[in-house]
Scaffold this motif. Structure first.
Motif, short mmCIF file in Angstrom:
data_model
loop_
_atom_site.label_atom_id
_atom_site.label_comp_id
_atom_site.label_asym_id
_atom_site.label_seq_id
_atom_site.Cartn_x
_atom_site.Cartn_y
_atom_site.Cartn_z
N VAL A 32 21.48 11.89 -1.79
CA VAL A 32 20.04 11.68 -1.87
C VAL A 32 19.60 11.19 -3.24
CG1 VAL A 32 19.45 13.25 0.01
CG2 VAL A 32 19.60 14.13 -2.31
N HIS A 33 20.29 11.59 -4.29
CA HIS A 33 19.92 11.16 -5.63
C HIS A 33 20.17 9.66 -5.81
CE1 HIS A 33 19.22 15.29 -6.65
NE2 HIS A 33 20.44 15.61 -6.26
N LEU A 34 21.32 9.21 -5.37
CA LEU A 34 21.61 7.77 -5.44
C LEU A 34 20.67 7.01 -4.52
CD1 LEU A 34 23.23 5.34 -6.37
CD2 LEU A 34 24.98 5.92 -4.66
N ALA A 35 20.37 7.58 -3.36
CA ALA A 35 19.44 6.93 -2.42
C ALA A 35 18.07 6.74 -3.08
CB ALA A 35 19.32 7.74 -1.14
N GLU A 36 17.59 7.77 -3.78
CA GLU A 36 16.31 7.66 -4.48
C GLU A 36 16.37 6.57 -5.54
OE1 GLU A 36 15.87 11.63 -5.95
OE2 GLU A 36 14.88 12.33 -4.13
N ASP A 37 17.48 6.50 -6.28
CA ASP A 37 17.63 5.46 -7.30
C ASP A 37 17.62 4.07 -6.68
OD1 ASP A 37 17.82 7.44 -9.21
OD2 ASP A 37 20.00 7.30 -9.42
N LEU A 38 18.31 3.92 -5.56
CA LEU A 38 18.35 2.61 -4.89
C LEU A 38 16.97 2.19 -4.40
CD1 LEU A 38 21.66 2.92 -2.83
CD2 LEU A 38 21.29 1.57 -4.90
N VAL A 39 16.22 3.14 -3.86
CA VAL A 39 14.86 2.83 -3.38
C VAL A 39 13.98 2.44 -4.56
CG1 VAL A 39 12.78 3.78 -2.31
CG2 VAL A 39 15.01 4.21 -1.29
N GLN A 40 14.08 3.18 -5.66
CA GLN A 40 13.28 2.84 -6.85
C GLN A 40 13.61 1.45 -7.37
OE1 GLN A 40 10.70 4.27 -8.38
NE2 GLN A 40 10.67 5.76 -6.73
N GLU A 41 14.90 1.15 -7.43
CA GLU A 41 15.32 -0.18 -7.91
C GLU A 41 14.85 -1.26 -6.95
OE1 GLU A 41 19.28 -2.51 -9.45
OE2 GLU A 41 19.30 -0.32 -9.35
N THR A 42 14.94 -1.00 -5.66
CA THR A 42 14.47 -1.96 -4.66
C THR A 42 12.98 -2.22 -4.81
OG1 THR A 42 16.20 -1.32 -3.09
CG2 THR A 42 14.22 -2.37 -2.17
N LEU A 43 12.20 -1.15 -4.91
CA LEU A 43 10.75 -1.32 -5.05
C LEU A 43 10.40 -1.99 -6.37
CD1 LEU A 43 9.44 2.00 -3.48
CD2 LEU A 43 9.38 -0.30 -2.50
N GLY A 44 11.17 -1.72 -7.41
CA GLY A 44 10.95 -2.39 -8.69
C GLY A 44 11.19 -3.89 -8.58
N ARG A 45 12.25 -4.26 -7.91
CA ARG A 45 12.53 -5.69 -7.71
C ARG A 45 11.47 -6.34 -6.83
NH1 ARG A 45 19.11 -6.03 -7.01
NH2 ARG A 45 19.58 -5.10 -9.03
N MET A 46 11.01 -5.60 -5.83
CA MET A 46 9.96 -6.13 -4.96
C MET A 46 8.66 -6.33 -5.75
SD MET A 46 11.06 -6.51 -1.77
CE MET A 46 9.55 -6.49 -0.83
N TYR A 47 8.35 -5.41 -6.64
CA TYR A 47 7.12 -5.49 -7.43
C TYR A 47 7.12 -6.75 -8.30
CZ TYR A 47 3.37 -4.32 -10.63
OH TYR A 47 2.21 -4.35 -11.36
N VAL A 48 8.27 -7.02 -8.91
CA VAL A 48 8.37 -8.19 -9.79
C VAL A 48 8.12 -9.47 -9.01
CG1 VAL A 48 10.01 -9.54 -11.15
CG2 VAL A 48 9.90 -7.07 -11.45
N LYS A 49 8.58 -9.53 -7.76
CA LYS A 49 8.44 -10.74 -6.95
C LYS A 49 7.26 -10.69 -5.99
CE LYS A 49 13.24 -11.91 -7.20
NZ LYS A 49 14.33 -12.59 -6.58
N TRP A 50 6.47 -9.66 -6.04
CA TRP A 50 5.44 -9.47 -5.03
C TRP A 50 4.48 -10.65 -4.92
CZ3 TRP A 50 5.35 -6.63 -0.97
CH2 TRP A 50 4.17 -6.46 -0.25
N GLY A 51 4.08 -11.24 -6.03
CA GLY A 51 3.15 -12.35 -5.99
C GLY A 51 3.72 -13.57 -5.28
#
Length: 169
Positions: A32-51
């Motif tokens: 679950v800890h790695l899963a949380e990290d992966l989700v955070q990294e995914t959402l971070g990458r999505m935020y950068v490209k959101w526009g």
């Protein structure tokens, strides 16, 4: 980023975070800890490209693709070979169902190679087509079909007779 886009992203992230986390838990075999990290990294990458994502028809599908690619990239890193000690956490990705079956499946998934795990999660958990899975994993459709068959065979072999005992319940 304009305020309305930020609000749109917040709404998207709040709506998809749970689904991304469940998928990440399966990809990481219950870590679950790695899963949380992966989700955070995914959402971070999505935020950068959101526009720039306005051209993408399915941002949720794109987020799943980013999650799988982030997982596969993580598995390639040298530090990814470290394995934590201890038992699986009591809380699993899904609170319903038979805990013994869930633990047996997570253990069997853990023993598979990361790409085998990814193809099984995408094809059978996410219910993606062969072509969608191939696109997410950046590989050919033939490779996905071959890996699916082999990964399922490995999973059945690892579960062996324990699958029959769960079915008998």
């Amino acid at each position: 980023m304009k305020q309305s886009r930020k609000d749109d992203f917040r709404e998207f992230a709040a709506g998809r975070a749970g689904h991304l986390f469940r998928s990440a838990c399966l990809l990481t075999s219950g870590d679950v800890h790695l899963a949380e990290d992966l989700v955070q990294e995914t959402l971070g990458r999505m935020y950068v490209k959101w526009g720039r994502l306005s051209r993408i028809d399915n941002p949720a599908g794109y987020a799943q693709t980013v999650l799988v690619r982030t997982f596969l990239t993580h598995r390639r890193r040298r530090s990814a070979a470290e394995q934590p000690l201890g038992a699986l956490p009591d809380a699993a990705a899904d609170g319903d169902g038979d805990p013994a079956l869930r633990l047996a499946l997570l253990q069997a998934l853990r023993e598979l190679a990361p790409k085998d795990r990814a193809v099984l999660v995408l094809r059978y958990w996410e219910d993606r087509s062969i072509d969608e899975t191939a696109a997410a994993m950046n590989t050919s459709s033939a490779a996905v079909r071959t890996r699916s068959v082999r990964a399922l065979a490995k999973l059945r072999e690892r579960l062996g007779g324990s699958l029959a005992e769960f079915a008998a319940r």
